[in-house]
Design a protein around this motif. Structure first.
Motif, PDB file in Angstrom:
ATOM      1  N   ALA A  76      45.160  66.929  71.266  1.00 42.80           N
ATOM      2  CA  ALA A  76      43.853  66.746  70.634  1.00 42.80           C
ATOM      3  C   ALA A  76      43.854  67.350  69.232  1.00 42.80           C
ATOM      4  O   ALA A  76      43.328  66.747  68.281  1.00 42.80           O
ATOM      5  N   ALA A  77      44.462  68.523  69.082  1.00 44.96           N
ATOM      6  CA  ALA A  77      44.537  69.157  67.756  1.00 44.96           C
ATOM      7  C   ALA A  77      45.387  68.305  66.815  1.00 44.96           C
ATOM      8  O   ALA A  77      45.032  68.105  65.651  1.00 44.96           O
ATOM      9  N   SER A  78      46.488  67.776  67.328  1.00 42.98           N
ATOM     10  CA  SER A  78      47.350  66.923  66.520  1.00 42.98           C
ATOM     11  C   SER A  78      46.609  65.652  66.111  1.00 42.98           C
ATOM     12  O   SER A  78      46.695  65.211  64.958  1.00 42.98           O
ATOM     13  N   LEU A  79      45.881  65.076  67.044  1.00 41.19           N
ATOM     14  CA  LEU A  79      45.103  63.876  66.751  1.00 41.19           C
ATOM     15  C   LEU A  79      44.030  64.163  65.704  1.00 41.19           C
ATOM     16  O   LEU A  79      43.825  63.370  64.775  1.00 41.19           O
ATOM     17  N   LYS A  80      43.382  65.303  65.831  1.00 41.21           N
ATOM     18  CA  LYS A  80      42.361  65.685  64.856  1.00 41.21           C
ATOM     19  C   LYS A  80      42.987  65.846  63.471  1.00 41.21           C
ATOM     20  O   LYS A  80      42.429  65.400  62.462  1.00 41.21           O
ATOM     21  N   GLU A  81      44.157  66.458  63.419  1.00 40.22           N
ATOM     22  CA  GLU A  81      44.852  66.642  62.143  1.00 40.22           C
ATOM     23  C   GLU A  81      45.237  65.288  61.541  1.00 40.22           C
ATOM     24  O   GLU A  81      45.046  65.053  60.350  1.00 40.22           O
ATOM     25  N   GLN A  83      43.735  62.451  62.112  1.00 37.01           N
ATOM     26  CA  GLN A  83      42.505  61.793  61.683  1.00 37.01           C
ATOM     27  C   GLN A  83      42.047  62.335  60.336  1.00 37.01           C
ATOM     28  O   GLN A  83      41.584  61.583  59.484  1.00 37.01           O
ATOM     29  N   MET A  84      42.202  63.647  60.138  1.00 37.50           N
ATOM     30  CA  MET A  84      41.843  64.237  58.844  1.00 37.50           C
ATOM     31  C   MET A  84      42.719  63.654  57.739  1.00 37.50           C
ATOM     32  O   MET A  84      42.228  63.324  56.655  1.00 37.50           O
ATOM     33  N   GLU A  85      44.021  63.518  58.016  1.00 39.70           N
ATOM     34  CA  GLU A  85      44.927  62.940  57.031  1.00 39.70           C
ATOM     35  C   GLU A  85      44.541  61.495  56.725  1.00 39.70           C
ATOM     36  O   GLU A  85      44.539  61.072  55.564  1.00 39.70           O
ATOM     37  N   ILE A  86      44.208  60.730  57.769  1.00 39.27           N
ATOM     38  CA  ILE A  86      43.792  59.334  57.576  1.00 39.27           C
ATOM     39  C   ILE A  86      42.532  59.287  56.720  1.00 39.27           C
ATOM     40  O   ILE A  86      42.421  58.465  55.802  1.00 39.27           O
ATOM     41  N   ASP A  87      41.586  60.171  57.023  1.00 42.19           N
ATOM     42  CA  ASP A  87      40.340  60.212  56.245  1.00 42.19           C
ATOM     43  C   ASP A  87      40.630  60.541  54.778  1.00 42.19           C
ATOM     44  O   ASP A  87      40.044  59.927  53.874  1.00 42.19           O
ATOM     45  N   LEU A  88      41.523  61.510  54.549  1.00 40.45           N
ATOM     46  CA  LEU A  88      41.873  61.869  53.168  1.00 40.45           C
ATOM     47  C   LEU A  88      42.524  60.700  52.437  1.00 40.45           C
ATOM     48  O   LEU A  88      42.190  60.402  51.283  1.00 40.45           O
ATOM     49  N   VAL A  89      43.449  60.021  53.106  1.00 40.45           N
ATOM     50  CA  VAL A  89      44.127  58.880  52.493  1.00 40.45           C
ATOM     51  C   VAL A  89      43.119  57.765  52.214  1.00 40.45           C
ATOM     52  O   VAL A  89      43.143  57.139  51.155  1.00 40.45           O
ATOM     53  N   THR A  90      42.208  57.541  53.160  1.00 35.79           N
ATOM     54  CA  THR A  90      41.187  56.501  52.986  1.00 35.79           C
ATOM     55  C   THR A  90      40.298  56.829  51.797  1.00 35.79           C
ATOM     56  O   THR A  90      40.027  55.962  50.951  1.00 35.79           O
ATOM     57  N   ARG A  91      39.836  58.070  51.722  1.00 43.07           N
ATOM     58  CA  ARG A  91      38.994  58.489  50.598  1.00 43.07           C
ATOM     59  C   ARG A  91      39.750  58.347  49.281  1.00 43.07           C
ATOM     60  O   ARG A  91      39.209  57.882  48.285  1.00 43.07           O
TER      61      ARG A  91
END
Length: 126
Positions: A76-81, A83-91
């Protein structure tokens, strides 16, 4: 006197036979109780062994559950990390698209400005 002694002897023999019969019955019962006691002890030992095995299985199941929970938390922590990376790349991509659109607008305005400058130069030259 001898009849009386014979009678007493006969009664004593009868009592002895009766007591021996009672003793034999008691020995049989004692033997049966010993067998039953041994069977109960054996059954108790089997139940204790089964209880120990079940307790061991319970401990193993708890350990497996704890390990699975730990793994789930780590994933779950890895998935959250991720997702954060995906969000940063998307932004970042969205920001780049906005800047590119702004650049295109600037390029268009430069071209139109250059066209106006060329028109003015042509007018001035004429």
């Amino acid at each position: 006197v001898s009849t009386l002694l014979l009678k007493e002897l006969s009664q004593a023999k009868s009592r002895i036979e009766h007591l021996e019969s009672l003793n034999s019955d008691l020995l049989k019962r004692s033997s049966q109780f010993n067998k039953q006691s041994e069977q109960h002890l054996s059954q108790l030992e089997r139940q204790n062994l089964k209880m120990s095995n079940l307790q061991l299985e319970l401990r193993m199941a708890k350990m497996e559950t704890e390990n699975a929970t730990r793994e789930m938390r780590a994933k779950a922590a890895s998935l959250k990390e991720m997702q954060m990376e995906i969000d940063l790349v998307t932004r970042s991509a969205m920001d780049a698209n906005v800047r590119a659109a702004e650049g295109m607008e600037v390029a268009k305005s430069i071209k139109s400005d250059q066209a106006q400058v060329e028109e003015l130069k042509a007018k001035v030259a004429a």
